[in-house]
Design a protein around this motif. Sequence first.
Motif, mmCIF file in Angstrom:
data_model
loop_
_atom_site.group_PDB
_atom_site.id
_atom_site.type_symbol
_atom_site.label_atom_id
_atom_site.label_comp_id
_atom_site.label_asym_id
_atom_site.label_seq_id
_atom_site.Cartn_x
_atom_site.Cartn_y
_atom_site.Cartn_z
ATOM 1 N N GLU A 22 34.301 31.753 59.704
ATOM 2 C CA GLU A 22 35.300 30.985 58.902
ATOM 3 C C GLU A 22 36.003 31.840 57.681
ATOM 4 N N SER A 23 34.793 32.488 57.177
ATOM 5 C CA SER A 23 35.407 33.346 55.817
ATOM 6 C C SER A 23 36.308 34.441 56.292
ATOM 7 N N VAL A 24 36.111 34.817 57.550
ATOM 8 C CA VAL A 24 37.293 36.077 57.881
ATOM 9 C C VAL A 24 38.256 35.264 58.334
ATOM 10 N N LYS A 25 38.503 34.105 58.698
ATOM 11 C CA LYS A 25 39.773 33.398 58.916
ATOM 12 C C LYS A 25 40.335 32.762 57.760
ATOM 13 N N SER A 26 39.443 32.346 56.950
ATOM 14 C CA SER A 26 40.216 32.213 55.487
ATOM 15 C C SER A 26 40.818 33.286 54.828
ATOM 16 N N ARG A 27 40.152 34.570 54.797
ATOM 17 C CA ARG A 27 40.679 35.471 54.280
ATOM 18 C C ARG A 27 41.821 36.236 54.796
ATOM 19 N N LEU A 28 41.819 36.029 56.230
ATOM 20 C CA LEU A 28 43.062 36.577 56.959
ATOM 21 C C LEU A 28 44.324 35.578 56.511
ATOM 22 N N GLU A 29 44.134 34.413 56.685
ATOM 23 C CA GLU A 29 45.304 33.560 56.157
ATOM 24 C C GLU A 29 45.768 33.887 54.978
ATOM 25 N N LEU A 30 44.849 34.184 53.833
ATOM 26 C CA LEU A 30 45.332 34.392 52.306
ATOM 27 C C LEU A 30 45.898 35.502 52.383
ATOM 28 N N ASN A 31 45.442 36.695 53.294
ATOM 29 C CA ASN A 31 45.970 37.946 53.308
ATOM 30 C C ASN A 31 47.321 37.801 53.631
ATOM 31 N N ALA A 32 47.600 37.152 54.781
ATOM 32 C CA ALA A 32 48.972 36.953 55.417
ATOM 33 C C ALA A 32 49.688 36.277 54.403
ATOM 34 N N GLU A 33 49.329 35.118 53.721
ATOM 35 C CA GLU A 33 50.037 34.623 52.555
ATOM 36 C C GLU A 33 50.462 35.569 51.605
ATOM 37 N N PHE A 34 49.643 36.310 51.041
ATOM 38 C CA PHE A 34 49.688 37.236 49.973
ATOM 39 C C PHE A 34 51.043 38.298 50.115
ATOM 40 N N ILE A 35 50.987 38.867 51.339
ATOM 41 C CA ILE A 35 51.958 39.713 51.593
ATOM 42 C C ILE A 35 53.438 39.118 52.625
ATOM 43 N N ASP A 36 53.044 37.867 52.461
ATOM 44 C CA ASP A 36 54.260 36.977 53.094
ATOM 45 C C ASP A 36 54.602 37.255 54.551
ATOM 46 N N ALA A 37 53.493 37.456 55.437
ATOM 47 C CA ALA A 37 53.546 37.644 56.724
ATOM 48 C C ALA A 37 52.678 36.713 57.464
ATOM 49 N N TYR A 41 50.348 39.281 62.351
ATOM 50 C CA TYR A 41 51.027 40.564 61.701
ATOM 51 C C TYR A 41 49.765 41.314 61.179
ATOM 52 N N VAL A 42 48.956 40.413 60.361
ATOM 53 C CA VAL A 42 47.935 41.362 59.794
ATOM 54 C C VAL A 42 46.793 41.839 60.762
ATOM 55 N N ILE A 43 46.706 40.950 61.458
ATOM 56 C CA ILE A 43 45.704 41.486 62.563
ATOM 57 C C ILE A 43 46.131 42.808 63.307
ATOM 58 N N THR A 44 47.403 42.905 63.883
ATOM 59 C CA THR A 44 47.986 43.740 64.501
ATOM 60 C C THR A 44 48.130 45.008 63.526
ATOM 61 N N GLU A 45 48.326 45.075 62.368
ATOM 62 C CA GLU A 45 48.319 46.243 61.155
ATOM 63 C C GLU A 45 46.941 46.537 61.023
ATOM 64 N N ALA A 46 46.165 45.593 60.791
ATOM 65 C CA ALA A 46 44.555 46.221 60.635
ATOM 66 C C ALA A 46 44.023 46.798 61.709
ATOM 67 N N LEU A 47 44.544 46.365 62.947
ATOM 68 C CA LEU A 47 43.967 46.876 64.145
ATOM 69 C C LEU A 47 44.341 48.493 64.285
ATOM 70 N N LYS A 48 45.728 48.462 64.030
ATOM 71 C CA LYS A 48 46.581 49.721 64.099
ATOM 72 C C LYS A 48 45.857 50.705 63.156
ATOM 73 N N LEU A 49 45.644 50.311 61.740
ATOM 74 C CA LEU A 49 44.872 51.247 60.700
ATOM 75 C C LEU A 49 43.558 51.489 61.337
ATOM 76 N N LEU A 50 42.836 50.626 61.802
ATOM 77 C CA LEU A 50 41.458 51.141 62.524
ATOM 78 C C LEU A 50 41.486 52.093 63.536
ATOM 79 N N PHE A 51 42.403 52.011 64.415
ATOM 80 C CA PHE A 51 42.541 53.037 65.431
ATOM 81 C C PHE A 51 43.063 54.494 65.002
ATOM 82 N N ARG A 52 44.089 54.209 63.866
ATOM 83 C CA ARG A 52 44.278 55.540 63.114
ATOM 84 C C ARG A 52 43.128 56.333 62.574
#
Length: 80
Positions: A22-37, A41-52
Amino acid sequence: MSILKSPPKQPKAVTVQARVEESVKSRLELNAEFIDASPSYVITEALKLLFRKGEEFKRWLDQHTNNQERIQGDALTKTA
């Protein structure tokens, strides 16, 4: 010729289901709100960063990809 360029094509999106704390979901939603996305999008970009950034994963992937291409190439050669 048009003055404006057409927007780049968006890659095809697929649905992935995942269970997270639940805490991960909450932070995900807050991060998305923070960057207006969107959370997607946050999940996709986070995974791309992890892969790079994952050097060990990149080495494994390179070896795995080369092996798969070789196996597929051998199979194609044998069936041709």
